[in-house]
Every structure is written in structure tokens, then in C-alpha cells.
Design an enzyme around this catalytic site. Structure first.
Site, PDB file in Angstrom:
ATOM      1  N   ARG A 163      13.415  -5.500  11.799  1.00 13.15           N
ATOM      2  CA  ARG A 163      12.745  -4.637  12.778  1.00 13.15           C
ATOM      3  C   ARG A 163      12.004  -5.500  13.793  1.00 13.15           C
ATOM      4  NH1 ARG A 163       9.053  -0.838   9.159  1.00 13.15           N
ATOM      5  NH2 ARG A 163       7.600  -1.617  10.711  1.00 13.15           N
ATOM      6  N   LYS A 195       0.823  -1.207   0.000  1.00  9.81           N
ATOM      7  CA  LYS A 195       0.000   0.000   0.000  1.00  9.81           C
ATOM      8  C   LYS A 195       0.866   1.270   0.000  1.00  9.81           C
ATOM      9  CE  LYS A 195      -2.349   0.173   3.601  1.00  9.81           C
ATOM     10  NZ  LYS A 195      -3.025   0.879   4.683  1.00  9.81           N
ATOM     11  N   ARG A 242      -0.425  -7.980  14.424  1.00  9.09           N
ATOM     12  CA  ARG A 242      -0.887  -6.827  13.638  1.00  9.09           C
ATOM     13  C   ARG A 242      -1.897  -7.262  12.573  1.00  9.09           C
ATOM     14  NH1 ARG A 242       4.774  -5.190  12.201  1.00  9.09           N
ATOM     15  NH2 ARG A 242       4.019  -3.992  10.443  1.00  9.09           N
ATOM     16  N   ARG A 257      11.673  -8.985   5.235  1.00 10.07           N
ATOM     17  CA  ARG A 257      12.052  -7.582   5.188  1.00 10.07           C
ATOM     18  C   ARG A 257      13.194  -7.300   6.161  1.00 10.07           C
ATOM     19  NH1 ARG A 257       6.861  -3.831   5.250  1.00 10.07           N
ATOM     20  NH2 ARG A 257       6.886  -4.089   7.496  1.00 10.07           N
ATOM     21  N   ARG A 269     -11.169   3.551   9.474  1.00 15.53           N
ATOM     22  CA  ARG A 269     -10.852   2.268  10.104  1.00 15.53           C
ATOM     23  C   ARG A 269     -12.112   1.636  10.697  1.00 15.53           C
ATOM     24  NH1 ARG A 269      -5.258   2.698   9.899  1.00 15.53           N
ATOM     25  NH2 ARG A 269      -4.099   1.533  11.430  1.00 15.53           N
TER      26      ARG A 269
END
Ligand code: AMP
Length: 218
Positions: free
Chosen positions: A162, A17, A173, A130, A93
Site C-alpha cells: 500500500r 491493535k 505517521r 505488509r 487523541r
């Protein structure tokens, strides 16, 4: 002249996104308005909003609808958004926010709501691979064959994963995203305003799919 556009983009973390919103923003010459970025800026600047939002954001909860609608209303009132349009990322949201947005948009309604769709297992794989340079922020994709320690090609810093990209954190998440967004997807689908765009493929190809889908509505 390229027409402007008023867009809402939904999509899981890792669906691409961010990348696509930047491209769409350049293509339609409209601001990319990310409520997550606005809130993070408020946290950095330690404004009243930032101080209030920090704890909620850290826990993965949602900042109150009234505050969010007020924040977005103010942003959409600015000249750039009024004349050309905007890309909303991270807002709405909730269904209450969606109704608030319709009210704020008034006689200039959203052209289309896009769900940039990438299956959960695919985004999990993408996010798990990532890596980022701790010093300069350059992004990398791990293949498992890198020499350790992994040194950044750009600045020589350490390339790391991360903390919030570790599988447990990512799963949390993604659960939250699904919980929070499912009612919204249902809401826009029942109104016939949702278009699902396949987010798997090369960035150029996904971008073409998006502009094709948007072109039919603007
Ligand atoms: P994001 O970068 O969009 O994932 O947003 C980061 C965090 O900011 C979210 O986890 C929420 O705590 C908060 N946030 C962003 N947008 C909204 C919104 N539209 N409504 C409520 N909270 C939001």
C-alpha cells in the site's frame, strides 16, 4: 457470565491493535468503537461530517475535539455500550478529549487505559513487510523470497504494498502518533490509569497478556 468492560486502547500503527481489538470485543461482548472507522464511513457516505473531516484526515491532522467528543458521546449512549461497555480505539487523541470522555462516562468510568506497546523499529519492520491483494484485500507478509509478480493465492489478483505503507509515509505517521499521543500517555500515567502491555509475540500470547491486565481492573 463474562463481565463487560470499558476500555481505551492506545498503540502505534502496526502494534496489532486492530487484531486485538476484534478479539477483545468478542471476548468481553462489547462493541469495538474506532473513531477512524467512523470518520472513514462518514467520508464514504459524504455526510456533512465526512466532507469536513476528509481534508484533515488526508493531511494527518486531527478533527476538532468538540466534534469528536460529540460523536463518541452519541455512540456511547447506545444500548450496547450502556449495558456491557466498549473498546475505544483511536479516541481519545488529546487531553481535552480524555477529559471529555471522563465527563461523558460519568458514573460508569473507563476501567483501564491500555498502551499496547511495540517499539518503533519493530512496527516499522512489520509494516514494511505488509502486502495486500489489490483485488480482494487478503493480507500477506513479505519475506523477500516471493516470486514477482506476486499473485494472490485467494483470487489471483496482484499483491502489492500500500502507498501509505512505504517507509517514508510510515515514518511520518509514526512521528504524528508520537507527537499526538505522548501528552495523553503522560496524562493517564500521572492519574495511575495506564497499563502498558507488551505487544510483541504471537497474537494468542498478546491476547492473554491483555485479558490478564484487564481482568485485574474490571
Ligand atoms: P485512525 O484510523 O485512528 O488512525 O484515524 C484516521 C484519522 O482520523 C486520523 O489521522 C485523524 O485525522 C482522524 N481521527 C480519528 N480519531 C480521531 C480523534 N479521536 N480525534 C481527532 N481526529 C481523529
Amino acid at each position: 457470565m463474562i463481565p463487560g468492560a470499558r476500555l481505551v486502547i492506545l498503540g502505534r500503527q502496526g502494534a496489532g491493535k486492530g487484531t486485538q481489538c476484534v478479539r477483545l470485543s468478542r471476548h468481553y461482548v462489547v462493541p469495538h468503537i474506532s473513531t477512524g472507522d467512523m470518520l472513514r464511513a462518514a467520508v464514504r457516505e459524504q455526510t456533512e461530517l465526512g466532507l469536513m473531516a476528509k481534508e484533515i484526515m488526508d493531511s494527518g491532522g486531527l478533527v476538532g475535539d468538540e466534534i469528536m467528543i460529540g460523536l463518541v458521546a452519541e455512540r456511547l449512549d447506545r444500548a450496547d455500550a450502556q449495558t456491557r461497555g466498549y473498546i475505544l480505539d483511536g479516541f481519545p487523541r488529546t487531553v481535552t478529549q480524555a477529559d471529555g470522555l471522563d465527563e461523558v462516562a460519568g458514573d460508569k468510568p473507563i476501567d483501564v487505559v491500555i498502551d499496547l506497546y511495540v517499539a518503533r523499529d519493530v512496527v516499522l519492520q512489520r509494516i514494511s513487510a505488509r502486502r495486500v491483494c489489490r483485488d480482494c484485500g487478503t493480507n500477506y507478509t513479505a519475506t523477500g523470497t516471493e516470486r514477482q509478480p506476486w499473485i494472490c493465492e485467494v483470487c489471483g489478483g496482484d499483491v502489492m504494498q500500500r502507498a501509505d505503507d512505504h517507509p517514508d509515509a510510515v515514518n511520518r505517521r509514526l512521528d504524528l502518533y508520537e507527537e499526538q499521543t505522548a501528552p495523553l500517555i503522560e496524562h493517564y500515567t500521572s492519574q495511575g490509569r495506564l497499563v502498558v502491555v507488551d505487544g510483541v509475540g504471537a497474537p494468542d500470547e498478546v491476547f492473554r497478556r491483555l485479558t490478564d491486565a484487564i481482568g485485574k481492573r474490571v
